[in-house]
Design a protein around this motif. Sequence first.
Motif, PDB file in Angstrom:
ATOM      1  N   THR A   3       0.869  -1.182   0.000  1.00 30.33           N
ATOM      2  CA  THR A   3       0.000   0.000   0.000  1.00 30.33           C
ATOM      3  C   THR A   3       0.899   1.222   0.000  1.00 30.33           C
ATOM      4  OG1 THR A   3      -1.745  -1.134   1.225  1.00 30.33           O
ATOM      5  CG2 THR A   3      -1.772   1.271   1.256  1.00 30.33           C
ATOM      6  N   VAL A   4       0.697   2.125  -0.962  1.00 31.18           N
ATOM      7  CA  VAL A   4       1.579   3.271  -1.110  1.00 31.18           C
ATOM      8  C   VAL A   4       0.771   4.562  -1.199  1.00 31.18           C
ATOM      9  CG1 VAL A   4       3.331   1.863  -2.267  1.00 31.18           C
ATOM     10  CG2 VAL A   4       1.658   3.120  -3.628  1.00 31.18           C
ATOM     11  N   LEU A   5       1.472   5.658  -0.971  1.00 31.88           N
ATOM     12  CA  LEU A   5       0.886   6.988  -1.081  1.00 31.88           C
ATOM     13  C   LEU A   5       1.751   7.825  -2.001  1.00 31.88           C
ATOM     14  CD1 LEU A   5      -0.839   9.487  -0.306  1.00 31.88           C
ATOM     15  CD2 LEU A   5       0.550   9.664   1.776  1.00 31.88           C
ATOM     16  N   VAL A   6       1.143   8.458  -3.000  1.00 32.98           N
ATOM     17  CA  VAL A   6       1.830   9.366  -3.909  1.00 32.98           C
ATOM     18  C   VAL A   6       1.428  10.789  -3.557  1.00 32.98           C
ATOM     19  CG1 VAL A   6       2.141  10.080  -6.308  1.00 32.98           C
ATOM     20  CG2 VAL A   6       1.863   7.644  -5.752  1.00 32.98           C
ATOM     21  N   ALA A   7       2.403  11.650  -3.309  1.00 33.62           N
ATOM     22  CA  ALA A   7       2.122  13.044  -2.961  1.00 33.62           C
ATOM     23  C   ALA A   7       2.925  13.968  -3.862  1.00 33.62           C
ATOM     24  CB  ALA A   7       2.449  13.318  -1.491  1.00 33.62           C
ATOM     25  N   ASP A   8       2.229  14.839  -4.569  1.00 30.91           N
ATOM     26  CA  ASP A   8       2.856  15.820  -5.461  1.00 30.91           C
ATOM     27  C   ASP A   8       1.861  16.955  -5.630  1.00 30.91           C
ATOM     28  OD1 ASP A   8       3.847  17.212  -7.866  1.00 30.91           O
ATOM     29  OD2 ASP A   8       5.136  15.469  -8.140  1.00 30.91           O
ATOM     30  N   ASP A   9       2.347  18.195  -5.660  1.00 32.61           N
ATOM     31  CA  ASP A   9       1.423  19.325  -5.773  1.00 32.61           C
ATOM     32  C   ASP A   9       0.870  19.487  -7.180  1.00 32.61           C
ATOM     33  OD1 ASP A   9       4.166  20.091  -6.337  1.00 32.61           O
ATOM     34  OD2 ASP A   9       3.416  22.123  -6.604  1.00 32.61           O
ATOM     35  N   GLU A  10       1.399  18.727  -8.149  1.00 32.31           N
ATOM     36  CA  GLU A  10       0.868  18.751  -9.506  1.00 32.31           C
ATOM     37  C   GLU A  10       0.037  17.485  -9.735  1.00 32.31           C
ATOM     38  OE1 GLU A  10       3.978  19.299 -12.311  1.00 32.31           O
ATOM     39  OE2 GLU A  10       4.636  21.206 -11.458  1.00 32.31           O
ATOM     40  N   LEU A  11      -1.252  17.649  -9.901  1.00 30.64           N
ATOM     41  CA  LEU A  11      -2.161  16.508 -10.030  1.00 30.64           C
ATOM     42  C   LEU A  11      -1.795  15.587 -11.190  1.00 30.64           C
ATOM     43  CD1 LEU A  11      -4.628  15.004  -9.009  1.00 30.64           C
ATOM     44  CD2 LEU A  11      -6.054  16.513 -10.421  1.00 30.64           C
ATOM     45  N   PRO A  12      -1.434  16.114 -12.379  1.00 32.05           N
ATOM     46  CA  PRO A  12      -1.046  15.194 -13.460  1.00 32.05           C
ATOM     47  C   PRO A  12       0.144  14.298 -13.075  1.00 32.05           C
ATOM     48  CG  PRO A  12      -1.445  17.384 -14.349  1.00 32.05           C
ATOM     49  CD  PRO A  12      -1.469  17.518 -12.852  1.00 32.05           C
ATOM     50  N   ARG A  26       3.153  -5.956  -7.609  1.00 32.92           N
ATOM     51  CA  ARG A  26       3.485  -5.922  -6.184  1.00 32.92           C
ATOM     52  C   ARG A  26       2.760  -4.816  -5.439  1.00 32.92           C
ATOM     53  NH1 ARG A  26       9.785  -5.734  -7.532  1.00 32.92           N
ATOM     54  NH2 ARG A  26       8.852  -4.324  -9.086  1.00 32.92           N
ATOM     55  N   ILE A  27       2.108  -3.936  -6.186  1.00 29.70           N
ATOM     56  CA  ILE A  27       1.391  -2.809  -5.590  1.00 29.70           C
ATOM     57  C   ILE A  27      -0.086  -3.134  -5.484  1.00 29.70           C
ATOM     58  CG2 ILE A  27       0.782  -0.381  -5.841  1.00 29.70           C
ATOM     59  CD1 ILE A  27       3.689  -0.749  -5.207  1.00 29.70           C
ATOM     60  N   GLY A  28      -0.654  -2.916  -4.290  1.00 28.40           N
ATOM     61  CA  GLY A  28      -2.086  -3.118  -4.089  1.00 28.40           C
ATOM     62  C   GLY A  28      -2.840  -1.806  -4.184  1.00 28.40           C
ATOM     63  N   THR A  29      -2.901  -1.066  -3.091  1.00 28.30           N
ATOM     64  CA  THR A  29      -3.639   0.195  -3.043  1.00 28.30           C
ATOM     65  C   THR A  29      -2.696   1.370  -3.239  1.00 28.30           C
ATOM     66  OG1 THR A  29      -5.212  -0.773  -1.487  1.00 28.30           O
ATOM     67  CG2 THR A  29      -5.159   1.636  -1.628  1.00 28.30           C
ATOM     68  N   VAL A  30      -3.136   2.351  -4.041  1.00 25.26           N
ATOM     69  CA  VAL A  30      -2.377   3.579  -4.257  1.00 25.26           C
ATOM     70  C   VAL A  30      -3.226   4.758  -3.788  1.00 25.26           C
ATOM     71  CG1 VAL A  30      -1.181   5.067  -5.902  1.00 25.26           C
ATOM     72  CG2 VAL A  30      -1.209   2.582  -6.261  1.00 25.26           C
ATOM     73  N   HIS A  31      -2.822   5.386  -2.695  1.00 23.82           N
ATOM     74  CA  HIS A  31      -3.483   6.600  -2.218  1.00 23.82           C
ATOM     75  C   HIS A  31      -2.837   7.804  -2.884  1.00 23.82           C
ATOM     76  CE1 HIS A  31      -5.737   4.454   0.870  1.00 23.82           C
ATOM     77  NE2 HIS A  31      -4.604   3.845   1.239  1.00 23.82           N
ATOM     78  N   VAL A  48       0.236   2.824   5.441  1.00 25.18           N
ATOM     79  CA  VAL A  48       0.873   2.650   4.138  1.00 25.18           C
ATOM     80  C   VAL A  48       2.277   2.083   4.334  1.00 25.18           C
ATOM     81  CG1 VAL A  48      -0.443   4.559   3.160  1.00 25.18           C
ATOM     82  CG2 VAL A  48       1.867   4.976   4.012  1.00 25.18           C
ATOM     83  N   ASP A  49       2.733   1.363   3.320  1.00 25.52           N
ATOM     84  CA  ASP A  49       4.076   0.781   3.362  1.00 25.52           C
ATOM     85  C   ASP A  49       5.135   1.755   2.871  1.00 25.52           C
ATOM     86  OD1 ASP A  49       3.366  -1.950   4.207  1.00 25.52           O
ATOM     87  OD2 ASP A  49       2.338  -2.032   2.269  1.00 25.52           O
ATOM     88  N   ALA A  50       4.758   2.645   1.944  1.00 24.73           N
ATOM     89  CA  ALA A  50       5.746   3.550   1.370  1.00 24.73           C
ATOM     90  C   ALA A  50       5.099   4.838   0.888  1.00 24.73           C
ATOM     91  CB  ALA A  50       6.472   2.881   0.209  1.00 24.73           C
ATOM     92  N   LEU A  51       5.862   5.914   0.980  1.00 20.49           N
ATOM     93  CA  LEU A  51       5.469   7.218   0.450  1.00 20.49           C
ATOM     94  C   LEU A  51       6.337   7.542  -0.759  1.00 20.49           C
ATOM     95  CD1 LEU A  51       5.359   9.331   3.749  1.00 20.49           C
ATOM     96  CD2 LEU A  51       3.524   7.987   2.734  1.00 20.49           C
ATOM     97  N   PHE A  52       5.722   7.990  -1.828  1.00 16.21           N
ATOM     98  CA  PHE A  52       6.427   8.502  -2.992  1.00 16.21           C
ATOM     99  C   PHE A  52       6.202  10.005  -3.002  1.00 16.21           C
ATOM    100  CE2 PHE A  52       6.149   4.071  -3.831  1.00 16.21           C
ATOM    101  CZ  PHE A  52       7.184   3.753  -4.704  1.00 16.21           C
ATOM    102  N   LEU A  53       7.209  10.782  -2.585  1.00 12.23           N
ATOM    103  CA  LEU A  53       7.037  12.197  -2.297  1.00 12.23           C
ATOM    104  C   LEU A  53       7.787  13.083  -3.280  1.00 12.23           C
ATOM    105  CD1 LEU A  53       7.602  12.195   1.584  1.00 12.23           C
ATOM    106  CD2 LEU A  53       5.433  12.062   0.360  1.00 12.23           C
ATOM    107  N   ASP A  54       7.080  14.099  -3.782  1.00 16.34           N
ATOM    108  CA  ASP A  54       7.760  15.180  -4.475  1.00 16.34           C
ATOM    109  C   ASP A  54       8.479  16.017  -3.422  1.00 16.34           C
ATOM    110  OD1 ASP A  54       8.522  16.979  -6.481  1.00 16.34           O
ATOM    111  OD2 ASP A  54       6.769  18.228  -6.125  1.00 16.34           O
ATOM    112  N   ILE A  55       9.668  16.504  -3.730  1.00  8.12           N
ATOM    113  CA  ILE A  55      10.415  17.278  -2.743  1.00  8.12           C
ATOM    114  C   ILE A  55       9.872  18.689  -2.600  1.00  8.12           C
ATOM    115  CG2 ILE A  55      12.661  18.410  -2.360  1.00  8.12           C
ATOM    116  CD1 ILE A  55      14.020  15.869  -3.118  1.00  8.12           C
TER     117      ILE A  55
END
Length: 241
Positions: A3-12, A26-31, A48-55
Amino acid sequence: MLTVLVADDELPAVEELAFLLGRDPRIGTVHRATSGQGALAVLAEHDVDALFLDIHMPGLSGLQLARRIAARPHPPAVVFVTADEDCALEAFELAAVDYLLKPVRTERLAVTVGRVAELVAAPAGAAPVEMITVDQGGVSRIIRLDEVRFIQAQGDYARLHTAEASYLIRVPLADLEQRWAEAGFLRIHRSYLVCMPFVTSLKLGSAKPSVSVGGAELPVSRRHLPVLRERLQATRVRPGP
């Protein structure tokens, strides 16, 4: 399934990365979140297992968010996704699992997901992967030791070869031989250390013994051939009783 979370201020950018992650088995849920504060809100409701973060997000940046969650008892893994190479050192000081540059390539993302999966599956207290600071073109970069396929001596320096590039560090090969032996590196020649898991084929019975690592064929000296044979024999699978 992760389960992962994607965070970026640009929606696209959020939707593109979420799409790529969703294609990985290997990925189940994407928040999703479009701000640092939005990411905190998701974390308050979901594990969540991991965060994918824009800096670079306004308000609460990806680096600031990573510092906040690092104080938690069991923080999720952090992967930074950015177009900015200059923050790599700070990112890995925060124990980031990986540092992806935009635009994200599918093959590179698959490697990152694999690293997240390994971290999640690792037993508590397992030693983290060693990070190495290297200089390339006047820019300091961080690479992971498990990316290094082989090492070549160049005088008092050593050149680290990965799948994508090579990096010169001011450390003699003999020092690295001792330091990284437990990480799977073996001396095969006066000028080469090889990471055994990356060896794809061997020619040990010919007049000029060699091993292949990716597309590189590396010589094996007669002096180091017995140790290499011994290592191979120790890892050979034998039939059961």
